[in-house]
Scaffold this motif. Structure first.
Motif, PDB file in Angstrom:
ATOM      1  N   LYS A  50       0.953  -1.256  -0.216  1.00  0.00           N
ATOM      2  CA  LYS A  50      -0.174  -0.361  -0.198  1.00  0.00           C
ATOM      3  C   LYS A  50       1.008   0.845   0.030  1.00  0.00           C
ATOM      4  CE  LYS A  50      -2.110   1.241   4.118  1.00  0.00           C
ATOM      5  NZ  LYS A  50      -1.307   2.368   4.194  1.00  0.00           N
ATOM      6  N   THR A  51       1.895   0.593   0.542  1.00  0.00           N
ATOM      7  CA  THR A  51       2.815   1.959   0.106  1.00  0.00           C
ATOM      8  C   THR A  51       3.884   2.452  -0.716  1.00  0.00           C
ATOM      9  OG1 THR A  51       3.891   1.639   2.661  1.00  0.00           O
ATOM     10  CG2 THR A  51       5.142   2.631   1.495  1.00  0.00           C
ATOM     11  N   LYS A  53       3.289   0.564  -4.173  1.00  0.00           N
ATOM     12  CA  LYS A  53       2.252   0.041  -5.329  1.00  0.00           C
ATOM     13  C   LYS A  53       2.800   0.138  -6.367  1.00  0.00           C
ATOM     14  CE  LYS A  53      -1.764   2.600  -3.704  1.00  0.00           C
ATOM     15  NZ  LYS A  53      -2.770   2.130  -4.549  1.00  0.00           N
ATOM     16  N   GLN A  72      -3.763  -4.052  -0.236  1.00  0.00           N
ATOM     17  CA  GLN A  72      -4.777  -3.445   0.504  1.00  0.00           C
ATOM     18  C   GLN A  72      -6.388  -3.434   0.029  1.00  0.00           C
ATOM     19  OE1 GLN A  72      -4.600  -2.949   3.965  1.00  0.00           O
ATOM     20  NE2 GLN A  72      -5.219  -1.128   4.469  1.00  0.00           N
ATOM     21  N   LYS A  73      -6.351  -3.575  -1.542  1.00  0.00           N
ATOM     22  CA  LYS A  73      -7.467  -3.693  -2.418  1.00  0.00           C
ATOM     23  C   LYS A  73      -7.709  -4.742  -3.558  1.00  0.00           C
ATOM     24  CE  LYS A  73      -9.208   0.305  -1.271  1.00  0.00           C
ATOM     25  NZ  LYS A  73     -10.983   0.855  -1.342  1.00  0.00           N
ATOM     26  N   SER A  75      -7.606  -4.773  -6.175  1.00  0.00           N
ATOM     27  CA  SER A  75      -7.264  -4.300  -7.439  1.00  0.00           C
ATOM     28  C   SER A  75      -5.744  -3.424  -7.204  1.00  0.00           C
ATOM     29  CB  SER A  75      -7.986  -2.029  -7.966  1.00  0.00           C
ATOM     30  OG  SER A  75      -8.340  -1.886  -6.918  1.00  0.00           O
ATOM     31  N   GLU A  76      -5.511  -3.081  -6.722  1.00  0.00           N
ATOM     32  CA  GLU A  76      -3.852  -3.635  -6.153  1.00  0.00           C
ATOM     33  C   GLU A  76      -3.262  -4.810  -6.302  1.00  0.00           C
ATOM     34  OE1 GLU A  76      -2.910  -0.021  -2.746  1.00  0.00           O
ATOM     35  OE2 GLU A  76      -2.840  -2.024  -1.703  1.00  0.00           O
ATOM     36  N   ASN A  92      -7.523  -6.588   3.927  1.00  0.00           N
ATOM     37  CA  ASN A  92      -8.462  -6.026   4.160  1.00  0.00           C
ATOM     38  C   ASN A  92      -9.638  -7.116   3.938  1.00  0.00           C
ATOM     39  OD1 ASN A  92      -9.828  -3.482   4.544  1.00  0.00           O
ATOM     40  ND2 ASN A  92      -8.432  -3.024   3.062  1.00  0.00           N
ATOM     41  N   ARG A 102     -13.522 -11.170  -8.377  1.00  0.00           N
ATOM     42  CA  ARG A 102     -12.897 -10.905  -8.794  1.00  0.00           C
ATOM     43  C   ARG A 102     -11.092 -11.278  -8.310  1.00  0.00           C
ATOM     44  NH1 ARG A 102     -12.627  -4.136 -10.517  1.00  0.00           N
ATOM     45  NH2 ARG A 102      -9.779  -4.447 -10.399  1.00  0.00           N
ATOM     46  N   ASN A 341       0.530   7.629  -4.424  1.00  0.00           N
ATOM     47  CA  ASN A 341      -0.373   7.882  -5.438  1.00  0.00           C
ATOM     48  C   ASN A 341      -1.002   8.540  -6.220  1.00  0.00           C
ATOM     49  OD1 ASN A 341      -3.140   5.127  -6.095  1.00  0.00           O
ATOM     50  ND2 ASN A 341      -4.160   7.396  -4.982  1.00  0.00           N
ATOM     51  N   ARG A 363      -1.328   2.329  -9.149  1.00  0.00           N
ATOM     52  CA  ARG A 363      -1.605   3.545  -8.670  1.00  0.00           C
ATOM     53  C   ARG A 363      -3.414   3.665  -9.187  1.00  0.00           C
ATOM     54  NH1 ARG A 363      -4.715   7.272 -10.673  1.00  0.00           N
ATOM     55  NH2 ARG A 363      -4.320   6.147 -12.307  1.00  0.00           N
ATOM     56  N   GLY A 364      -4.271   4.546  -8.303  1.00  0.00           N
ATOM     57  CA  GLY A 364      -5.337   4.434  -8.400  1.00  0.00           C
ATOM     58  C   GLY A 364      -5.980   3.244  -8.394  1.00  0.00           C
ATOM     59  N   ALA A 365      -5.220   2.224  -7.491  1.00  0.00           N
ATOM     60  CA  ALA A 365      -5.837   1.258  -7.731  1.00  0.00           C
ATOM     61  C   ALA A 365      -7.103   1.013  -6.326  1.00  0.00           C
ATOM     62  CB  ALA A 365      -5.053  -0.095  -7.576  1.00  0.00           C
ATOM     63  N   VAL A 366      -8.354   1.865  -6.887  1.00  0.00           N
ATOM     64  CA  VAL A 366      -8.946   1.859  -5.431  1.00  0.00           C
ATOM     65  C   VAL A 366      -9.976   1.096  -4.842  1.00  0.00           C
ATOM     66  CG1 VAL A 366      -8.083   4.541  -5.183  1.00  0.00           C
ATOM     67  CG2 VAL A 366     -10.389   3.177  -6.342  1.00  0.00           C
ATOM     68  N   PHE A 367      -9.977   0.094  -6.281  1.00  0.00           N
ATOM     69  CA  PHE A 367     -11.152  -0.853  -6.184  1.00  0.00           C
ATOM     70  C   PHE A 367     -10.484  -2.188  -5.635  1.00  0.00           C
ATOM     71  CE2 PHE A 367     -11.502   1.445 -10.252  1.00  0.00           C
ATOM     72  CZ  PHE A 367     -12.763   2.074  -9.561  1.00  0.00           C
TER      73      PHE A 367
END
Lengths: 367, 367
Positions: A50-51, A53, A72-73, A75-76, A92, A102, A341, A363-367
């Motif tokens: 998460k730090t 990515k 954490q995600k 999508s990450e 998480n 997914r 991020n 980057r931007g993988a918030v899902f």
């Protein structure tokens, strides 16, 4: 995605701004130091992505003995799997049928774990795993003091663990016991006390599992600010620090652990110097997160920006520092994770020359 | 770039989270309202794209009479030009040879303006324009009370304007006179007073220009919180509000202008509800900027999140509200601009159905 702000071989002076700069010597020393303290002593290290990515950073950590990465995600995890990381833990809860599908699909191509703290969510996860015919490791998250996610009562672990163990496509892998709040307590003795309290709760959960005949393979947790205390407790089997690779002003304010160096800065350019003692640089909220305070000047770590707006960083200049339009400065972010991020690229340098340009893979993988 | 969290035709319930939701009816009413107040009265409106970073939103504004768009960064202007916007003003100083070369190259394919407040920077800009054989409109930025960029003394405008006018590839286009700080003053009378003070300074600069025989075509400025006051002053010829298309909790706290509706929210999913009266959703710092405070619940605008970390939003539930894992909620961001910049997509809906998915064209365009 923006084009890179520099290319390998460029001098540092040619890097477009604002840009994430990684001092490779300091970065590598940070990775070596953590490896020497953990994996070299036989402990499992699963750094938190998460730090950073970044698949490149993750590979450098795994090359030094890390067993895989946390994220954490979903999508990450997908982005890091695409980047070549084969063992991932989502530290998480994952809610929602679309995202669970997914997650289950991803578990067919990498070793994957996830956390739960809710029976209904677990049932949905089990269904998604069956539908994808995937095997997923599941940790039960317990609240060890942060008051965020996780079961509040250690004895509540057993029924959830039993349901996991009874699911055909899930495996009860252990406990997630992370206290994020403790990382940012200013005094080392307060961080130590918080982890001692976390250990009491964790021991209760472990005792309940043992009494129920459930084997707990993994106890996961620990961050850059506390991992020495988790190690000393002897309960945690998998350490998950993230920030140590880059560090930030918030960790610096903690005064510890001093072994890790600030290896990442945000390079900025002065775009206006409209009066004596004052300058404005081109890095604002969209280049540097301020949830843990305004960024500091790397050249004067006791001096923070005096204000920021979306695209501007204001600097009341300390005595002895003058800045003219076009001058460059390096900023130490208050908080590294949300700052990274905001960017598409790491510009990695050594000896004044750009050595590599790495994408911020997730980057931007918030899902 | 992440795949879209939904597709046209999807029901709102199928949108993956966290996601930017645009209520198209409210959004279109906002655009219509601003057009009725400005362009329909013969005023030039150049909405600020730093808020939305979207060619689609910009085209909808231009279709209603806007003359073009403002942006803050060269890379933002490039992305919007690629998206079909043909008239752009960078309401900011641009420093550094590499970026100035990009600016000049862009001026060969769209009508382009930029701001200056420094003679050295102007010389570099003039050189870049010559080298690219490009024509660039230049506004002299004056500080009208925000204390950020801009000349501090109104009489300093003339020498800089003369240098611009004497440059073969630059055109002196006028003044940039924007007070960003005034937008966020809580009391309408304080905002009005701030713009009255800005008008005094602007009049001084205009008088100095007139005395020097320099024609000032444009006086640019004004934001969503103050544009009515700039209009009333009668000095500003180009209004540059940004936030009115979406609005945010900070503007709502100002109580004015109430004509504009909250048309954008961050859709989130509850991922943990570990104790009575408390829930955790999947939108944290990486999904919602907090520089102007924690986001609020659209269903209960008086209730803000009680905490956030990178990927978590904590909610102490008000009486009468219960949330379970999997429940969805819409958040009103404290500050819309840096929140939009965290996302790759707008999910635009009407009547419960996704009607369009627009890219955030200039997401991450920090250069």
């Amino acid at each position: 995605m923006q084009p890179p702000p520099a290319f390998p071989g460029d001098p540092l002076e040619a890097v477009d701004t604002p840009a994430l700069l990684v001092d490779l010597d300091a970065f590598e020393r940070n990775l070596d130091r953590m490896a020497a303290e953990t994996t070299a002593r036989g402990l499992r290290l699963r750094p938190h992505a998460k730090t950073h990515k970044s698949a490149e950073v993750g590979k450098a950590q795994i090359a030094r003995g890390a067993v895989g990465l946390c994220c954490q995600k979903v999508s990450e995890a997908e982005a890091l799997a695409d980047g070549g990381i084969g063992d991932l833990l989502v530290t998480n809860q994952v809610a929602g049928a679309r995202k669970l599908a997914r997650l289950a699909a991803l578990a067919r191509r990498v070793r994957l774990g996830v956390c739960v703290d809710d029976a209904g969510n677990l049932a949905e996860l089990a269904k998604a795993a069956v539908e994808a015919n995937a095997q997923i490791d599941v940790l039960v998250e317990i609240d060890v003091g942060a008051g965020r996610c996780g079961l509040r009562a250690p004895e509540a672990v057993v029924p959830l663990a039993q349901r996991i163990a009874a699911s055909s496509h899930l495996r009860f892998a252990g406990l997630q016991a992370y206290n994020g709040t403790a990382q940012h307590l200013r005094r080392p003795e307060d961080r130590q006390a918080a982890i001692a309290a976390a250990a009491v709760i964790t021991r209760q959960a472990l005792a309940a599992l043992a009494a129920a005949g459930l084997r707990c393979e993994t106890v996961g947790g620990a961050g850059t600010g506390t991992y020495a205390y988790e190690m000393a407790e002897g309960l945690w089997t998998e350490l998950q620090p993230g920030s140590y690779c880059f560090m930030d002003a918030d960790y610096a304010a903690n005064g510890a652990p001093p072994a890790y160096e600030q290896s990442l800065t945000v390079l900025a350019t002065v775009m206006s110097a409209p009066e004596a003692g004052f300058a404005v640089c081109d890095a604002g909220h969209k280049a540097c997160a301020i949830d843990s305070g305004l960024p500091r000047l790397a050249s004067h770590p006791d001096v923070a920006l005096t204000g920021a707006s979306d695209e501007h960083g204001n600097i009341a200049l300390p005595a002895g520092l003058t800045l003219a339009v076009g001058d460059r400065l390096q900023l130490i972010p208050g908080h590294i994770d949300p700052t990274v991020n905001l960017h598409d690229w790491y510009v990695c340098h050594r000896g004044g020359t750009v050595e590599a340009v790495w994408p911020v893979t997730a980057r931007g993988a918030v899902f």
